[in-house]
Design a protein around this motif. Structure first.
Motif, short mmCIF file in Angstrom:
data_model
loop_
_atom_site.label_atom_id
_atom_site.label_comp_id
_atom_site.label_asym_id
_atom_site.label_seq_id
_atom_site.Cartn_x
_atom_site.Cartn_y
_atom_site.Cartn_z
N ALA A 111 0.85 -1.21 0.00
CA ALA A 111 0.00 0.00 0.00
C ALA A 111 0.88 1.25 0.00
CB ALA A 111 -0.92 0.00 1.22
N ALA A 112 1.91 1.26 0.82
CA ALA A 112 2.81 2.43 0.87
C ALA A 112 3.44 2.64 -0.50
CB ALA A 112 3.89 2.22 1.93
N ARG A 113 3.83 1.54 -1.12
CA ARG A 113 4.45 1.61 -2.44
C ARG A 113 3.46 2.16 -3.47
NH1 ARG A 113 8.38 -1.39 -4.08
NH2 ARG A 113 9.36 -0.49 -2.26
N LEU A 114 2.23 1.64 -3.47
CA LEU A 114 1.24 2.07 -4.46
C LEU A 114 0.87 3.54 -4.28
CD1 LEU A 114 -1.13 -1.05 -4.47
CD2 LEU A 114 0.36 -0.30 -6.33
N ARG A 115 0.90 4.01 -3.02
CA ARG A 115 0.55 5.41 -2.75
C ARG A 115 1.75 6.33 -2.82
NH1 ARG A 115 -4.46 6.08 0.27
NH2 ARG A 115 -3.47 7.84 1.33
N GLY A 116 2.92 5.73 -3.04
CA GLY A 116 4.13 6.55 -3.14
C GLY A 116 4.51 7.21 -1.82
N GLU A 117 4.26 6.51 -0.70
CA GLU A 117 4.55 7.08 0.62
C GLU A 117 5.78 6.40 1.23
OE1 GLU A 117 -0.13 8.27 1.26
OE2 GLU A 117 0.73 6.72 2.55
N ASP A 118 6.41 7.12 2.16
CA ASP A 118 7.72 6.62 2.62
C ASP A 118 7.69 5.90 3.96
OD1 ASP A 118 7.43 8.61 4.46
OD2 ASP A 118 9.40 9.52 4.09
N TRP A 119 6.50 5.66 4.50
CA TRP A 119 6.49 4.94 5.78
C TRP A 119 6.89 3.48 5.57
CZ3 TRP A 119 2.51 1.27 5.57
CH2 TRP A 119 1.43 1.56 4.73
N ARG A 120 7.42 2.88 6.63
CA ARG A 120 7.95 1.52 6.54
C ARG A 120 7.10 0.55 7.37
NH1 ARG A 120 12.71 0.81 4.41
NH2 ARG A 120 13.14 -1.03 5.70
N THR A 121 7.19 -0.72 7.02
CA THR A 121 6.43 -1.76 7.73
C THR A 121 7.40 -2.76 8.36
OG1 THR A 121 4.59 -1.52 6.19
CG2 THR A 121 4.68 -3.56 7.46
N TYR A 122 7.12 -3.09 9.61
CA TYR A 122 7.94 -4.03 10.37
C TYR A 122 7.03 -5.13 10.91
CZ TYR A 122 11.15 -0.08 10.38
OH TYR A 122 11.95 0.95 9.98
N VAL A 123 7.51 -6.33 10.88
CA VAL A 123 6.71 -7.43 11.42
C VAL A 123 7.63 -8.38 12.19
CG1 VAL A 123 6.84 -8.59 9.15
CG2 VAL A 123 5.17 -9.38 10.82
N LEU A 124 7.14 -8.79 13.36
CA LEU A 124 7.92 -9.69 14.22
C LEU A 124 7.21 -11.04 14.31
CD1 LEU A 124 10.14 -10.31 16.36
CD2 LEU A 124 8.66 -9.20 18.05
#
Ligand SMILES: Cc1ncc(C[n+]2csc(CCOP(=O)(O)OP(=O)(O)O)c2C)c(N)n1
Ligand SMILES: [Mg+2]
Lengths: 254, 323
Positions: A111-124
């Protein structure tokens, strides 16, 4: 907290709490006064049974009142044994059944990629958890989508619920598997903050592929008589054990 | 305080695991299949005696059920032992296709069903599984109410040729079945006689139904209590007789009110003998955090709550104006 609740997953919580602290105090761009800010970094605790560790971290980070953690798993408390996003600020998605976090995180990163946004996703995730096939389906998708804005942290404590991972359904060679799936794999010491932050720095600097931080950890780290003992996956300490464990955690093993 | 709290309560997993060991002693084809659930399914004894007959696939429920179907195809008698919430939710397509549609002789044992994992939250509540399993053709669905019925249901499942879902709990229940009780798949039993209202229940709710019947008897309402352990195939005769004889039915289940035992009973009632009904269960919500007994009480299934629903229904029946 686990003693007050009379339940919990102490071993699982102590093995990942250092990773949570590193994430919430030095990596994640999140704001307790605006927990739903659209541009926030996303964090998903896929091993939802470590909810207790997440709640204390969220409280420390200002998402919850510190007092509230003592309601953990009490009747009617919003701090359930597994995190509920509609009830607890800072929780992105509900987890508990293992193998759900990574697919959802792939969707967030996409979603961030498609919207061109720079927030990151982390998963544990846990390590035993990786026996769930959904992780590998998501792992392939993340590489296919070249999600370099996605970081997977694996709490590689070598134990699952009832036995060592190697005696149940051995994942080895785990790092090679992720590499073969197209991921950038970095080994870190999951109880050393410098090592964790160095890994997170590498992940942020990696382009074109997702990064997997293989966090080498110990189940029930910090309590000598619990560490690497399968029973402490979800045992509740007696009063005497509680006192000994506290002493271990504050003073280090004698 | 309800009468049940004064009786000794038993976790039926013990009866389940002992019976499985007895079956395995008699039949070398019996194997246990699990998903890192040796402890939670009480399989330690089985594992000690027959380590090679305990197939632990790890935390992988889709694989768990697929492997079990293959084991059955190869001539073995697999008992899949896993938490009911993950077994039925995660592996539902495997249950439908590999087990029910392919007609493999797999026994699915859903442990800690209902809200037995109350404090762990709604992810761990298995309160949709009657609905999911009973709509699948060729799948027998059984929820025993005490230790004796659990023992007999496990034996009946083993003897039955075809897929079975056994819905088991870990929540303590008293021994309630009468001496000489004989369980049969598809046969309901009356545990208390009455003509004013019927209470139909199974699993962890049957003893609560009996307690409610005692409370109602004190105020002159005679309730018929029916233990409907088999949700599929349903004992339609017992339901039609209850509707005809008592004219009002309350159903209880540790399950959502939609799609479970109450719905199954209502399907029979509307087609054969329409009477007023009250369906008690989880009221279409993700239940909050709390122990199973706290949640059951909260959802109107304490002995007092059940009695109140029954009383109200009897009143409704009596004041109903004839058309
Ligand atoms: C789908 C699913 N199956 C089974 C479980 C039960 N369960 C809870 S924790 C656990 C072990 C997890 O091991 P691991 O991923 O290594 O986590 P750790 O506690 O070691 O960090 C199991 C089997 C579950 N929560 N979800
Ligand atoms: Mg582990």
């Amino acid at each position: 907290m686990v003693n007050e609740a009379g339940a919990g997953h102490l071993g699982s919580e102590l093995s990942c709490v250092d990773l949570l602290v590193a994430l919430y105090f030095g990596e994640l761009r999140v704001d307790p006064t605006d927990p739903m800010a659209p541009g926030r970094d996303r964090f998903v605790l896929s091993k939802g049974h470590a909810a207790g560790a997440l709640y204390v971290t969220l409280a420390e980070a200002g998402f919850l009142e510190p007092d509230e953690v003592s309601t953990f798993m009490r009747a009617g408390s919003r701090l359930s044994g597994h995190p509920d996003r509609k009830a607890v600020p800072g929780v992105e998605t509900n987890t508990g059944p293992l193998g759900h976090g990574l697919p959802v995180a792939v969707g967030m990163a996409k979603a961030a990629r498609l919207r061109g946004e720079d927030w990151r996703t982390y998963v544990l995730t846990g390590d035993g958890e990786l026996q769930e096939g959904s992780n590998w389906e998501a792992g392939m998708a993340a590489a296919q989508f070249r999600l370099d804005n996605l970081t997977l942290l694996i709490d590689h404590n070598r134990f699952q619920q009832g036995a060592p991972v190697a005696e149940t359904n051995d994942l080895a060679p785990l790092a090679d598997k992720w590499r073969a799936f197209g991921w950038h794999v970095v080994d870190i010491d999951g109880h050393d903050f410098d090592s964790i932050h160095a890994g997170l720095d590498v992940a942020r600097a990696t382009s074109d592929r997702p990064t997997c931080l293989m966090a080498h950890t110990n189940k029930a780290e910090g309590v000598s008589f619990m560490r690497d003992r399968v029973a402490w996956h979800h045992r509740v300490p007696t009063e005497e054990e509680y006192v000994r464990a506290r002493a271990d955690l504050t003073e280090g093993p004698s | 305080m309800s009468p049940a709290t004064q009786r000794a309560l038993h976790d039926c997993r013990g009866a389940f695991a002992e019976t499985l060991v007895e079956l395995a002693e008699a039949n070398p084809d019996v194997v246990a299949v699990c998903n890192d659930s040796v402890g939670s399914s009480k399989l330690e004894g089985f594992k000690e005696r027959w380590p090679e007959r305990l197939v632990n696939v790890g935390i992988a429920e889709q694989n768990l059920v697929g492997v079990a179907a293959g084991l059955a195809n190869g001539g073995l008698l697999p008992f899949v032992c896993a938490a009911a919430c993950f077994l039925t939710a995660r592996a539902l397509e495997q249950i439908k296709t590999d087990v029910a549609y392919s007609d493999t002789n797999v026994k699915l044992c859903g442990i800690s069903s209902g809200m037995a994992y109350g404090e762990l939250g709604a992810t761990h509540h298995s309160t949709e599984d009657f609905g999911w399993t009973r709509v699948i053709p060729n799948l027998t669905v059984i929820a025993p109410a005490d230790r004796e019925e659990t023992r007999q249901a496990v034996r009946a499942a083993a003897a039955h040729r075809g897929p079975v879902y056994l819905r088991l709990s870990r929540m303590g229940v008293p021994d309630i079945m009468p001496d000489g009780y004989r369980f049969a798949i598809g046969r309901a039993v009356r545990l208390h006689e009455g003509r004013d209202v019927s209470i139909i229940a199974n699993g962890t709710l049957t003893h609560r139904a009996l307690d409610a019947a005692e409370l109602l008897a004190r105020e002159g309402i005679q309730a018929r209590v029916i233990n409907m352990a088999t949700v599929k195939p349903l004992d339609e005769d017992a339901i039609v007789a209850a509707a005809r004889d008592t004219g009002a039915i309350v159903t209880l289940e540790e399950h959502q009110v939609h799609g479970g035992l109450g719905s199954a009973v209502a399907e029979v009632v509307v087609s054969h003998e329409p009477v007023p009904m009250t369906i008690l269960g989880v009221p279409g919500i993700f239940a909050p955090t709390g122990s199973a007994s706290w949640l059951l009480d909260r959802f109107g299934m304490s002995a007092q709550g059940i009695a109140a629903s029954a009383r109200e229904l009897v009143h409704r029946k009596r004041t109903k104006v004839a058309p």
